[in-house]
Design an enzyme around this catalytic site. Structure first.
Site: not given
Ligand code: KET
Length: 408
Positions: A213, A248, A132
């Site tokens: 993660d 998610k 990511w």
């Molecule tokens: N870790 C990973 C691997 C991930 O894909 C995301 C979000 C997050 C952490 C962040 O999640 P949060 O709990 O909402 O802070 N990924 C999606 C959105 C983004 O880029 O922020 C994506 O990859 O599309």
């Protein structure tokens, strides 16, 4: 006075920027497979029934909005521990695990990175190649140099496990190793259970610090199944970090519901870590959001809501799997000889299509089908109404390329 003319222009975020470009696109039949968001069969971001009921209860309770403690809502923190480690895990029972509610898992990742920069000075982080995009940005932003270990095998579509193991075996002690606990983003390729088991002695003998993660719990094989790596490392007695997300799994992206857990060697060390993590939070954002904490505590704290939530997660996962099959079948029908088997074997929200940036651009410009330029497709954006258009677009760009050497 002009202070900021020397600033570098911000190129925009490769994921969030694309999602915004999608919103501005006036074409009615556009398809959003860019951001990692689960859309339902009608193309909407669902409000889960378990979350709706939790929110109704919160309103009934009066809905006062004091500041939460720095570490978050105690009931939410306990619930996260149950979800990650399973009820009654010895590491939790012995007080070795610290869990803070954070501003999404992004907040957790960054708090953990800031903490490590200060308290494990000199340690550098290794992330999977690819990962990511924001992992690199966050750790670099915290002042920690970022390197990559081999991960994805672009030619075969699998994992370069031996190369990964070899690279990790050569790291200096106290290196931080960022690992996707399940549903790897962007590739959808995870280590098998047996491979996770083979990682444990390397992590232990090289004295590495795993940083997991877990953003897609429930989207791989199931809520407990997807916590396999967390529980394996805890069972093995390792010390490690886990940033986990409800964005998610509860479909609460904008609530910023996440957590950071640190498994320590004993309860006394855990108390020290807890204190310094709280200090790190206080000087970053002071305390986490109360609504997010309430949702997590209510959904996970009530057996009936928890069971309902689990069934809703199962349904989201099953729908994505159905869409993987549907797209596989439709592209196959349009382009015999092009077997996109990776659509079926990759797990979670994403597939790594191997499409080039030029092909991705063409899908967007000509067909209004949005993928991230790395070729990452969010399969959770497909539905019965847009899968044919997506298959048309993929078939068109793949047909011009001709079959790859291995049919991919
Ligand atoms: N870790 C990973 C691997 C991930 O894909 C995301 C979000 C997050 C952490 C962040 O999640 P949060 O709990 O909402 O802070 N990924 C999606 C959105 C983004 O880029 O922020 C994506 O990859 O599309």
């Amino acid at each position: 006075m002009s202070l900021f003319q020397h600033l570098e222009p911000y190129a925009g975020d490769p994921i969030l920027g694309l999602n915004e470009a999608f919103q501005r696109d006036p074409r009615p039949d556009k398809v959003n497979l860019s951001i990692g968001i689960y859309f339902d069969e009608e193309g909407r971001i669902p409000v889960l029934e378990a979350v709706r009921r939790a929110e109704a209860r919160m309103l009934d309770e009066g809905g006062a909005k004091p500041y939460l403690p720095i570490a978050g809502l105690p009931a939410a923190r306990r619930a996260v521990q149950g979800l990650l480690f399973g009820d009654g895990h010895a590491a939790v029972a012995s007080g070795r695990v610290v869990t803070l509610q954070t501003v999404g898992s992004s907040g957790g990742l960054k708090v953990g990175a800031d903490f490590l920069h200060r308290w494990l000075p000199g340690s550098e982080v290794w992330v999977s190649d690819p990962t990511w995009d924001n992992h690199r940005a966050m750790f670099e932003g915290a002042g920690i140099p970022v390197h990559a270990y081999p991960y994805y095998d672009a030619a075969g579509g699998g994992l370069r496990f031996d190369a990964m193991l070899e690279a990790l075996s050569a790291l200096p002690p106290r290196s931080i190793v960022l690992l996707h606990a399940c549903c790897h983003n962007p590739t959808g390729v995870d280590p098998s259970r047996e491979q996770w088991q083979r990682l444990v002695p390397v992590l232990r003998e090289r004295e590495l610090l795993p940083y997991l993660d877990l953003a897609y719990q429930g989207y791989g094989d199931g809520i407990d199944e997807d916590a396999y790596a967390v529980r394996l490392l805890a069972d093995a007695g390792l010390s490690f970090f886990v940033a986990s997300s409800f964005s998610k799994s509860m479909s609460v992206y904008g609530e910023r519901a996440g957590a950071l857990s640190v498994v320590c060697s004993d309860a006394a060390e855990a108390a020290l870590v807890d204190g310094q993590l709280q200090a790190t939070v206080r000087r970053n954002y002071s305390s986490p959001p109360i609504h997010a904490g309430g949702i997590v505590a209510h959904v996970l704290g009530d057996p009936a809501l928890r069971a309902l939530w689990r069934s809703e997660v199962d349904a989201m996962r099953d729908r994505i799997r159905g869409m993987r099959r549907a797209l596989h079948e439709r592209v196959g029908a349009r382009l015999p000889g092009h077997d996109l088997g990776y659509l079926l074997s990759q797990r979670g929200m994403f597939s790594y299509t191997g499409l080039s940036p030029a092909q991705v651009d063409r899908m967007r410009e000509q067909f209004g089908v949005y993928l991230v330029r790395s070729g990452r497709m969010c399969v959770a954006g497909l539905n019965a109404g847009n899968v044919d258009r997506t298959a048309d677009a993929m078939a068109a760009v793949l047909a011009d390329e001709g079959p790859g050497p291995d049919g991919r």
